[in-house]
Design an enzyme around this catalytic site. Structure first.
Site, mmCIF file in Angstrom:
data_model
loop_
_atom_site.group_PDB
_atom_site.id
_atom_site.type_symbol
_atom_site.label_atom_id
_atom_site.label_comp_id
_atom_site.label_asym_id
_atom_site.label_seq_id
_atom_site.Cartn_x
_atom_site.Cartn_y
_atom_site.Cartn_z
ATOM 1 N N ARG A 1 -9.799 15.750 10.964
ATOM 2 C CA ARG A 1 -9.868 14.595 10.069
ATOM 3 C C ARG A 1 -9.137 13.396 10.656
ATOM 4 N NH1 ARG A 1 -8.465 15.513 3.980
ATOM 5 N NH2 ARG A 1 -8.878 13.291 4.183
ATOM 6 N N ILE B 1 8.723 11.589 0.015
ATOM 7 C CA ILE B 1 7.503 10.889 -0.390
ATOM 8 C C ILE B 1 6.576 11.794 -1.193
ATOM 9 C CG2 ILE B 1 5.504 9.558 0.415
ATOM 10 C CD1 ILE B 1 8.215 8.223 1.038
ATOM 11 N N ARG C 1 -0.722 13.184 -6.098
ATOM 12 C CA ARG C 1 -1.321 11.970 -5.534
ATOM 13 C C ARG C 1 -2.151 11.187 -6.551
ATOM 14 N NH1 ARG C 1 -2.918 12.849 0.419
ATOM 15 N NH2 ARG C 1 -2.439 10.637 0.469
ATOM 16 N N PRO C 2 -1.517 10.774 -7.630
ATOM 17 C CA PRO C 2 -2.230 9.990 -8.647
ATOM 18 C C PRO C 2 -2.592 8.604 -8.120
ATOM 19 C CG PRO C 2 0.112 10.002 -9.094
ATOM 20 C CD PRO C 2 -0.092 10.931 -7.939
ATOM 21 N N ILE C 3 -3.459 7.905 -8.834
ATOM 22 C CA ILE C 3 -3.762 6.499 -8.447
ATOM 23 C C ILE C 3 -3.470 5.575 -9.628
ATOM 24 C CG2 ILE C 3 -5.466 7.085 -6.658
ATOM 25 C CD1 ILE C 3 -7.651 6.330 -8.725
ATOM 26 N N ASP C 4 -2.500 5.975 -10.445
ATOM 27 C CA ASP C 4 -2.160 5.162 -11.633
ATOM 28 C C ASP C 4 -1.720 3.747 -11.258
ATOM 29 O OD1 ASP C 4 0.032 6.752 -10.536
ATOM 30 O OD2 ASP C 4 1.263 5.765 -12.051
ATOM 31 N N LEU C 5 -1.064 3.597 -10.110
ATOM 32 C CA LEU C 5 -0.577 2.257 -9.732
ATOM 33 C C LEU C 5 -1.725 1.364 -9.268
ATOM 34 C CD1 LEU C 5 2.727 3.288 -7.912
ATOM 35 C CD2 LEU C 5 2.384 2.656 -10.311
ATOM 36 N N ARG D 1 -9.487 11.566 -0.196
ATOM 37 C CA ARG D 1 -8.944 10.819 -1.320
ATOM 38 C C ARG D 1 -8.830 9.331 -1.004
ATOM 39 N NH1 ARG D 1 -5.394 11.331 -3.855
ATOM 40 N NH2 ARG D 1 -4.264 9.394 -3.598
ATOM 41 N N ASP E 1 4.316 11.261 7.584
ATOM 42 C CA ASP E 1 3.204 11.848 8.347
ATOM 43 C C ASP E 1 3.660 12.462 9.669
ATOM 44 O OD1 ASP E 1 0.646 9.426 7.364
ATOM 45 O OD2 ASP E 1 1.613 11.081 6.316
ATOM 46 N N CYS F 1 -4.150 17.168 -3.885
ATOM 47 C CA CYS F 1 -4.474 17.723 -2.560
ATOM 48 C C CYS F 1 -3.315 18.622 -2.176
ATOM 49 C CB CYS F 1 -4.715 16.610 -1.552
ATOM 50 S SG CYS F 1 -3.201 15.887 -0.949
ATOM 51 N N LYS G 1 -6.364 5.871 12.234
ATOM 52 C CA LYS G 1 -7.243 6.273 11.125
ATOM 53 C C LYS G 1 -6.851 5.506 9.858
ATOM 54 C CE LYS G 1 -6.070 10.148 8.755
ATOM 55 N NZ LYS G 1 -5.907 10.002 7.298
ATOM 56 N N ASN G 2 -5.541 5.404 9.595
ATOM 57 C CA ASN G 2 -5.091 4.823 8.327
ATOM 58 C C ASN G 2 -5.110 3.300 8.306
ATOM 59 O OD1 ASN G 2 -4.870 7.355 7.355
ATOM 60 N ND2 ASN G 2 -2.640 7.483 7.464
#
Ligand code: EPZ
Length: 431
Positions: free
Chosen positions: A400, A330, A125-129, A96, A308, A120, A22-23
């Site tokens: 999912r 993580i 789980r920011p996306i600042d990077l 996300r 995971d 979540c 999936k990933n």
């Protein structure tokens, strides 16, 4: 909402086949945005997140065929023209990983409007990077009303050092850099196999990428990318989940169609705990015919122990003699499964990022609640060894990321069945 009913006590025997990752599929589907030619992806897993991504791309104007029959789990994505380069909150809030379209859209269309994903169950789980990296490539970024807007006539290559190792951050910027002017050097990159798989596809599309799978990735920007055909790598997390299931149930399970070289950290940790496995180039056989003992584990970025598989490993340690200390490095809130396992009889104490598991404790069936994708997998594993019939609610979480998990488990002897809503809405409407 569907539930699983699982009667524990059956050893898993036989062969189970692993689906596509999936990933890896998610970023590879997003990569199709980078070209006006068709991209064909094979070995796509039949899971909800893929359907969500299909809907996301179609909403932008892409033609997306998705076939699971004889079509070999294949999707053909053709982004000839994108009339709405955006990802709405309605879609992003359900997945996300939709933020993976940010880089490709800016690179292809010069503009992107993507909903901020919000947190979540497992963390903020920011996306600042992602954003910081795109700004380094020359994108102008604004954030308002819960959306990120990014614009750039043409991105310009740059040297980018990630403050933290981020998998989709690496993937997002890798895709953006393929069409940037000049060379981009990405440092402190994620080394997950899914990053290398994405780079394989991008290079087939005409990108010039070196070093994917290592901490430093060099990209020479090109003006255009073409269509390509690519087979998605096997899902190492699904494989790890089944390996642990075989060990916990005392079975003899062959996990076929996987890539054991993606599983070194997990396999060496299981060996430390006394689990016996035998690997070929594309399979792992787990023989659960001996008791296993406690083992401490810390999650790390690849090639370390994958976060995971942390929840699944915790389920295993409840059945191991001794005390195991599990450290989640993580994500800040990835022990949601622990309390549900405790309700089934496990002895687990959470101390911040550490979980102290004292085993072996017999598990008894209970009604439990899935909270996120991998937590639900951990509850399935516990139910497979619990005494009695466990009912797991909200299994849409597991749908999912695991393709037909109940069919696969049934195929190797598990007593598992899915029950839909008790009174489906349409039936209830008929009085
Ligand atoms: C990917 O998520 C995976 N998802 C996750 O799998 C996986 O758990 C995670 O990588 C770690 O391996 C997909 O590939 C679609 P990160 P991602 O960015 O990329 C922080 C599953 O179960 N961070 O590597 O979102 C972040 O908060 C899912 O299949 C920032 O601070 O994870 C986390 O603490 C769950 N700023 C750490 O980095 C950013 O801009 C690692 O996150 C980005 C991340």
């Amino acid at each position: 909402m569907d539930k699983f009913v699982i009667r524990g006590g059956e050893p898993l025997l036989g062969t189970v086949r692993v689906s596509g990752a999936k990933n890896a599929a998610l970023p590879c589907m997003a990569a199709a945005l980078l070209t006006d030619q068709p991209v064909i992806l094979e070995n796509i897993p039949q899971v909800r997140d893929i359907q969500t991504t299909r809907n996301l791309l179609a909403a932008m104007g892409a033609e997306v065929e998705l076939g699971y029959g004889r079509a070999q789990h294949r999707t053909t994505i053709h982004c000839a023209k994108l009339n709405a380069p955006e990802a709405s909150y309605e879609l992003v809030k359900t997945m996300r990983a939709s933020t993976l379209v940010l880089g490709p859209l800016v690179a292809r269309c010069g503009h992107a409007r993507v909903s901020l994903p919000g947190g979540c169950a497992i963390g903020a789980r920011p996306i600042d990077l992602h954003i910081k990296g795109l700004e380094s490539l020359g994108a102008r970024i604004t954030q308002e009303h819960g959306y990120v807007e990014a614009t750039a006539e043409r991105l310009k290559g740059a040297e980018i050092v990630f403050d933290k190792i981020t998998v989709t951050g690496t993937e997002d910027l890798l895709m953006a850099a393929t069409l940037a002017e000049g060379e981009t050097i990405l440092q402190n990159c994620a080394r997950e196999p899914e990053v290398a798989d994405l780079a394989d596809l991008l290079n087939k599309m005409g990108a010039k990428i070196e070093g994917a799978g290592t901490p430093t990735i060099r990209v020479k920007g090109v003006s255009k990318l073409k269509g390509a055909k690519h087979r998605i790598i096997p899902d190492r997390i699904e494989a790890g989940t089944f390996i642990i299931a075989g060990a916990m149930t005392g079975g003899d399970l062959n996990i076929a169609g996987c890539d054991p070289s993606h599983l070194n950290a997990l396999l060496s940790k299981l060996h430390e705990a006394g689990v016996k496995t035998k690997a070929t180039s594309d399979s792992v056989r787990v023989m659960g015919d001996n008791p296993f003992t406690a083992a401490d584990m810390s999650t790390e970025e690849h090639p370390g122990f994958p976060t995971d598989c942390q929840a699944q490993f915790m389920a295993l340690t409840t059945q191991a003699e001794g005390t195991s200390i599990i450290t989640e490095n993580i994500f800040e809130n990835r022990f949601m499964h622990a309390q549900e396992l405790v309700r089934m009889g496990a002895n687990i104490k959470i101390e911040g990022r550490r979980a102290v598991v004292r085993g072996k404790t017999p598990l008894s069936a209970a009604a439990v609640l899935a909270s996120d994708l991998r937590a639900s997998a951990s509850l399935v594993l516990a139910a497979l060894v619990a005494d009695g019939e466990t009912i797991i609610d909200r299994v849409y979480h597991i749908d999912r990321g695991y393709e037909h998990i109940e069919e696969k488990l049934k195929g190797v002897g598990a007593q598992i069945r899915r029950i839909g809503e008790m009174f489906p809405k349409k039936a209830a409407a008929v009085k």
